[in-house]
Design a protein around this motif. Structure first.
Motif, mmCIF file in Angstrom:
data_model
loop_
_atom_site.group_PDB
_atom_site.id
_atom_site.type_symbol
_atom_site.label_atom_id
_atom_site.label_comp_id
_atom_site.label_asym_id
_atom_site.label_seq_id
_atom_site.Cartn_x
_atom_site.Cartn_y
_atom_site.Cartn_z
ATOM 1 N N VAL A 207 0.848 -1.202 0.000
ATOM 2 C CA VAL A 207 0.000 0.000 0.000
ATOM 3 C C VAL A 207 0.878 1.244 0.000
ATOM 4 O O VAL A 207 1.900 1.298 0.699
ATOM 5 N N ASP A 208 0.486 2.230 -0.811
ATOM 6 C CA ASP A 208 1.099 3.557 -0.730
ATOM 7 C C ASP A 208 -0.004 4.597 -0.922
ATOM 8 O O ASP A 208 -1.200 4.264 -0.875
ATOM 9 N N SER A 209 0.371 5.839 -1.154
ATOM 10 C CA SER A 209 -0.625 6.906 -1.236
ATOM 11 C C SER A 209 -1.574 6.748 -2.413
ATOM 12 O O SER A 209 -2.669 7.299 -2.415
ATOM 13 N N ARG A 210 -1.142 5.998 -3.442
ATOM 14 C CA ARG A 210 -2.000 5.803 -4.610
ATOM 15 C C ARG A 210 -2.967 4.632 -4.452
ATOM 16 O O ARG A 210 -3.924 4.518 -5.205
ATOM 17 N N GLY A 211 -2.709 3.729 -3.542
ATOM 18 C CA GLY A 211 -3.575 2.579 -3.359
ATOM 19 C C GLY A 211 -2.813 1.284 -3.196
ATOM 20 O O GLY A 211 -1.645 1.267 -2.788
ATOM 21 N N VAL A 212 -3.502 0.187 -3.536
ATOM 22 C CA VAL A 212 -2.936 -1.152 -3.376
ATOM 23 C C VAL A 212 -2.162 -1.527 -4.644
ATOM 24 O O VAL A 212 -2.649 -1.322 -5.760
ATOM 25 N N TYR A 213 -0.959 -2.112 -4.456
ATOM 26 C CA TYR A 213 -0.171 -2.478 -5.632
ATOM 27 C C TYR A 213 0.644 -3.738 -5.345
ATOM 28 O O TYR A 213 0.753 -4.199 -4.206
ATOM 29 N N PHE A 214 1.218 -4.315 -6.427
ATOM 30 C CA PHE A 214 2.203 -5.375 -6.229
ATOM 31 C C PHE A 214 3.487 -4.997 -6.970
ATOM 32 O O PHE A 214 3.455 -4.318 -7.999
ATOM 33 N N PRO A 215 4.658 -5.422 -6.448
ATOM 34 C CA PRO A 215 5.944 -5.096 -7.090
ATOM 35 C C PRO A 215 6.141 -5.931 -8.347
ATOM 36 O O PRO A 215 6.390 -7.135 -8.285
ATOM 37 N N ASP A 216 6.025 -5.297 -9.506
ATOM 38 C CA ASP A 216 6.064 -5.995 -10.790
ATOM 39 C C ASP A 216 7.478 -5.970 -11.368
ATOM 40 O O ASP A 216 8.340 -5.204 -10.929
ATOM 41 N N SER B 19 20.703 -4.425 -2.083
ATOM 42 C CA SER B 19 21.033 -5.801 -2.480
ATOM 43 C C SER B 19 19.937 -6.455 -3.314
ATOM 44 O O SER B 19 20.176 -7.472 -3.971
ATOM 45 N N SER B 20 18.758 -5.911 -3.297
ATOM 46 C CA SER B 20 17.656 -6.490 -4.080
ATOM 47 C C SER B 20 17.350 -5.615 -5.304
ATOM 48 O O SER B 20 17.611 -4.403 -5.296
ATOM 49 N N VAL B 21 16.794 -6.255 -6.336
ATOM 50 C CA VAL B 21 16.431 -5.541 -7.564
ATOM 51 C C VAL B 21 15.136 -4.764 -7.321
ATOM 52 O O VAL B 21 14.166 -5.330 -6.788
ATOM 53 N N PRO B 22 15.044 -3.501 -7.698
ATOM 54 C CA PRO B 22 13.780 -2.753 -7.563
ATOM 55 C C PRO B 22 12.684 -3.353 -8.444
ATOM 56 O O PRO B 22 12.957 -4.164 -9.346
ATOM 57 N N CYS B 23 11.465 -2.949 -8.198
ATOM 58 C CA CYS B 23 10.309 -3.409 -8.985
ATOM 59 C C CYS B 23 9.455 -2.209 -9.372
ATOM 60 O O CYS B 23 9.509 -1.157 -8.731
ATOM 61 N N LEU B 24 8.679 -2.382 -10.410
ATOM 62 C CA LEU B 24 7.768 -1.331 -10.851
ATOM 63 C C LEU B 24 6.418 -1.543 -10.170
ATOM 64 O O LEU B 24 5.875 -2.651 -10.170
ATOM 65 N N LYS B 25 5.867 -0.492 -9.586
ATOM 66 C CA LYS B 25 4.591 -0.619 -8.885
ATOM 67 C C LYS B 25 3.443 -0.802 -9.884
ATOM 68 O O LYS B 25 3.264 0.015 -10.797
ATOM 69 N N SER B 26 2.697 -1.895 -9.700
ATOM 70 C CA SER B 26 1.548 -2.186 -10.555
ATOM 71 C C SER B 26 0.295 -2.096 -9.688
ATOM 72 O O SER B 26 0.078 -2.929 -8.805
ATOM 73 N N TYR B 27 -0.536 -1.086 -9.924
ATOM 74 C CA TYR B 27 -1.670 -0.801 -9.047
ATOM 75 C C TYR B 27 -2.903 -1.604 -9.443
ATOM 76 O O TYR B 27 -3.214 -1.767 -10.636
ATOM 77 N N LEU B 28 -3.598 -2.079 -8.430
ATOM 78 C CA LEU B 28 -4.793 -2.896 -8.656
ATOM 79 C C LEU B 28 -5.841 -2.131 -9.446
ATOM 80 O O LEU B 28 -6.508 -2.695 -10.329
ATOM 81 N N LYS B 29 -6.004 -0.862 -9.153
ATOM 82 C CA LYS B 29 -7.040 -0.068 -9.837
ATOM 83 C C LYS B 29 -6.775 0.037 -11.340
ATOM 84 O O LYS B 29 -7.704 0.303 -12.123
ATOM 85 N N ASP B 30 -5.499 -0.161 -11.757
ATOM 86 C CA ASP B 30 -5.161 -0.113 -13.182
ATOM 87 C C ASP B 30 -5.190 -1.489 -13.833
ATOM 88 O O ASP B 30 -5.014 -1.595 -15.050
ATOM 89 N N ARG B 31 -5.391 -2.526 -13.037
ATOM 90 C CA ARG B 31 -5.349 -3.902 -13.557
ATOM 91 C C ARG B 31 -6.617 -4.665 -13.176
ATOM 92 O O ARG B 31 -6.568 -5.847 -12.873
ATOM 93 N N GLU B 32 -7.749 -3.987 -13.176
ATOM 94 C CA GLU B 32 -8.992 -4.631 -12.744
ATOM 95 C C GLU B 32 -9.536 -5.621 -13.768
ATOM 96 O O GLU B 32 -10.316 -6.505 -13.435
ATOM 97 N N TYR B 33 -9.138 -5.469 -15.021
ATOM 98 C CA TYR B 33 -9.717 -6.292 -16.092
ATOM 99 C C TYR B 33 -8.664 -7.210 -16.698
ATOM 100 O O TYR B 33 -7.478 -6.900 -16.722
ATOM 101 N N GLN B 34 -9.137 -8.338 -17.192
ATOM 102 C CA GLN B 34 -8.268 -9.329 -17.811
ATOM 103 C C GLN B 34 -8.977 -9.927 -19.019
ATOM 104 O O GLN B 34 -10.191 -9.766 -19.187
#
Length: 497
Positions: A58-67, A121-136
C-alpha cells in the motif's frame, strides 16, 4: 473492433479492506501493508480475493504489487540506479532495465512508481496498481454447476417453481465484458438477465438498463417476484431476506421497473362487442351457410371485424378518446380465465406506434372555462380560461363552467422531425356545441403556451379529435397538424402487401 475484457473477482473485498486500514492507520503505509498481508493469509482458499494476494503493498496511490522492471526480451540496457535510503547502486536485473532512458527511470523514481527493497542488495520493482489492472482477457470456456443457479433461485422464491434457470453470475460476466449499457433478453425465462444487471449496477454504481420479454405464465409467478425481491435486497434464503440492503445497495438498486403487457389474442376476442340482428344470426345458423368458403366463413372473414366489431375497444374505439386517461380493456388475469377491466396508457402506446424518441412528457394542466354568446350568436370565452390546481377524483364544474385537461409530449420522429403531441379531455363530448366549446378552449390554450402552427419549433403537431388549429402543408403533401385517432388506427391496423 470490440475487445472483451473481464473484471477480476474479489476486488470489492480488497478495496473494502484497504478502506478499513486507511481509516485505522491513516498514512502509515508500512503498517497497512503488514496487516493487508495478514488479511490475505487468513482468507479461505475459495475466496475470489485470495487470487490477488500479490497485491499486498500500500502507498498513497492505493494497493499495488511489485512488478518486474526488467527488459522483456533480455539483453536490455544497464546503468546505475541509486537506492533512495542507502544512496548505493542497486542490483541491476539480469535482463537489463525495462527502459533504455535513465531520465525516464529517474522520473519513475521521482513519481514514487518504483518499489525498492530494504537496501541495494535487491532488484527494484515497478509498482503495478490494482485499480489499473482490474480487467483481464476472459476465459475461453465458462463452466459453472447449473444446480447452483437453481438453488439461488429457490432461495429467492422459497420454492422450486422454475427448473434450469440461466446463471445470473455468468450473465454478469458476459454483460460486464461487452460493456453493455442496455441489455435485451427476448427469452427472459426466470429473469436471470435482469437479476444480473441489478447485481452489476450494485457492484460498480453504473446505470445499466434491461428489457425482458416473456409470454409464459411464469412471468407473473417467477420473473416479476424474483426482480422485486432482488431489488429489495441481494441475499435470500428460503424465500426470506437474509439481511437488509445497505444504504449503498439501496442507492444503486432500480427505482422503477415498468411492466408492459401486450394485448393477447384472447384479450382481443374478449373485447369484441358485436352488433348483429336476430335475422342475421338465423341466417348464419342455417345448414346451407356452414362449411368452408360458405356464407358463415365469408361473413366472419369479410364483414364481422369491419362492421359488427367496429368501435370495440380492442379494435380502437375512437369515440373513447374523449377522455384519453379512461380508455379500458378487459384483460385476462395471469394463470386464470378470469378477466378484469384495466386502464390502457394511450399516451405511451401512441409514442411507440409512431416510433417517437421522447424528450419530455409534461405534467397535466387543468383549466376552467365559461362560455357565452355575443350579440351575433358567436361563441366566446367568458372571459378567458383559468388554470386551476389538479385534484384527485372527478373535477367539479360550476354552473355554466367546463373543466378542461391538457397534457403534452415532445420528441423526435424516426425521420428526425420535431414532434408535439397534445392530449386533451373533451368535456363537451360529441354534441356540436360541445365540440365548438372544446376547440375554443384548445385555441386559447395553444396560444397561451406560446405555440404556433406557423413557426419552426415543431415539424409535426398531433391533437386528439377534430380541431381548428391552423394547418400547413409540407412539401411532401402531408399536413403539419394531424389527428391522433387517424394515425393511431392506421398504424395499428393498416398493413402493406
Amino acid at each position: 473492433k470490440v475487445e472483451w475484457r473481464q473484471r477480476k473477482k474479489g476486488l470489492e473485498d480488497i478495496y473494502a479492506q484497504h478502506a478499513r486500514l486507511q481509516r485505522k492507520h491513516g498514512t502509515d503505509y508500512s503498517t497497512m501493508t503488514a496487516e493487508l498481508k495478514t488479511w490475505f493469509a487468513a482468507l479461505p482458499d475459495n475466496s475470489p480475493a485470495k487470487a490477488h494476494r500479490h497485491y499486498c503493498h500500500v502507498d498513497s496511490r492505493g494497493v499495488y504489487f511489485p512488478d518486474n522492471i526488467s527488459w522483456p526480451g533480455g539483453g536490455g540496457p544497464t546503468y546505475e540506479v541509486l537506492h533512495p535510503e542507502t544512496g548505493k547502486p542497486v542490483r541491476v536485473p539480469s535482463r537489463g532495465w525495462m527502459t533504455s532512458d535513465p531520465k525516464k527511470m529517474a522520473a519513475w523514481i521521482a513519481d514514487d512508481l518504483v518499489h525498492f527493497g530494504v537496501n541495494e542488495s535487491s532488484v527494484p520493482c515497478l509498482k503495478s496498481y490494482l485499480k489499473d489492472r482490474e480487467y483481464q482477457a476472459p476465459y475461453s470456456v465458462f463452466y459453472q454447476d447449473g444446480r447452483a443457479a437453481t438453488k439461488r433461485l429457490r432461495d429467492i422464491l422459497g420454492s422450486a417453481e422454475f427448473g434450469y434457470p440461466k446463471d445470473e453470475e455468468i450473465l454478469q460476466d458476459v454483460i460486464d465484458m461487452v460493456g453493455a449499457n442496455r441489455v435485451l433478453d427476448y427469452f427472459a425465462g426466470s429473469g436471470a438477465t435482469g437479476h444480473a444487471v441489478i447485481n452489476l449496477n450494485r457492484e460498480d454504481g453504473c446505470q445499466r438498463k434491461f428489457i425482458l420479454v416473456e409470454q409464459a405464465d411464469y412471468f407473473d409467478t417467477v420473473l416479476v417476484p424474483r426482480l422485486k425481491k432482488v431489488t429489495f435486497t441481494p441475499e435470500w434464503k428460503d424465500g426470506r431476506p437474509k439481511r437488509l440492503a445497505t444504504a449503498e445497495e439501496t442507492e444503486r438498486s432500480p427505482r422503477v421497473m415498468k411492466i408492459v403487457r401486450l394485448e393477447s389474442y384472447e384479450d382481443a376476442l374478449n373485447n369484441l362487442e358485436l352488433r348483429r340482428t336476430a335475422q342475421q344470426q338465423n341466417l348464419l345458423e342455417l345448414a346451407a351457410a356452414q362449411g368452408a368458403d360458405r356464407l358463415r366463413e365469408q361473413y366472419m372473414l369479410r364483414y364481422l371485424l369491419d362492421v359488427e366489431a367496429r368501435g370495440s375497444q380492442s379494435l380502437l374505439n375512437v369515440a373513447a378518446f374523449i377522455d384519453p386517461t379512461a380508455y379500458k380493456l378487459k384483460v385476462k388475469r395471469a394463470g386464470s380465465d378470469e378477466s378484469r377491466e384495466v386502464n390502457v396508457d394511450l399516451l405511451e402506446t401512441f409514442n411507440w406506434l409512431i416510433g417517437l424518441t421522447v424528450h419530455h412528457i409534461a405534467a397535466p394542466q387543468t383549466f376552467s372555462a365559461s362560455f357565452e354568446r355575443d350579440s351575433e350568436k358567436r361563441l366566446r370565452l367568458k372571459p378567458r380560461i383559468k388554470q386551476i390546481a389538479p385534484r384527485p377524483g372527478p373535477l367539479p364544474e360550476g354552473e355554466g363552467e367546463k373543466v378542461h385537461w391538457f397534457r403534452t409530449v415532445t420528441g423526435t420522429a424516426p425521420d428526425g422531425r420535431k414532434t408535439l403531441i397534445i392530449w386533451r379531455k373533451r368535456p363537451g363530448g360529441e354534441a356540436p356545441e360541445g365540440i365548438e366549446q372544446d376547440n375554443l378552449v384548445l385555441d386559447e390554450w395553444f396560444t397561451k403556451q406560446g405555440y404556433s402552427s406557423k413557426d419552426s419549433e415543431f415539424d409535426l403537431i398531433y391533437v386528439n379529435a377534430s380541431n381548428n388549429l391552423e394547418n400547413l402543408k409540407a412539401p411532401d403533401d402531408t399536413w403539419k397538424v394531424r389527428l391522433i385517432e387517424e394515425d393511431f388506427h392506421r398504424l395499428m391496423f393498416e398493413t402493406e402487401d
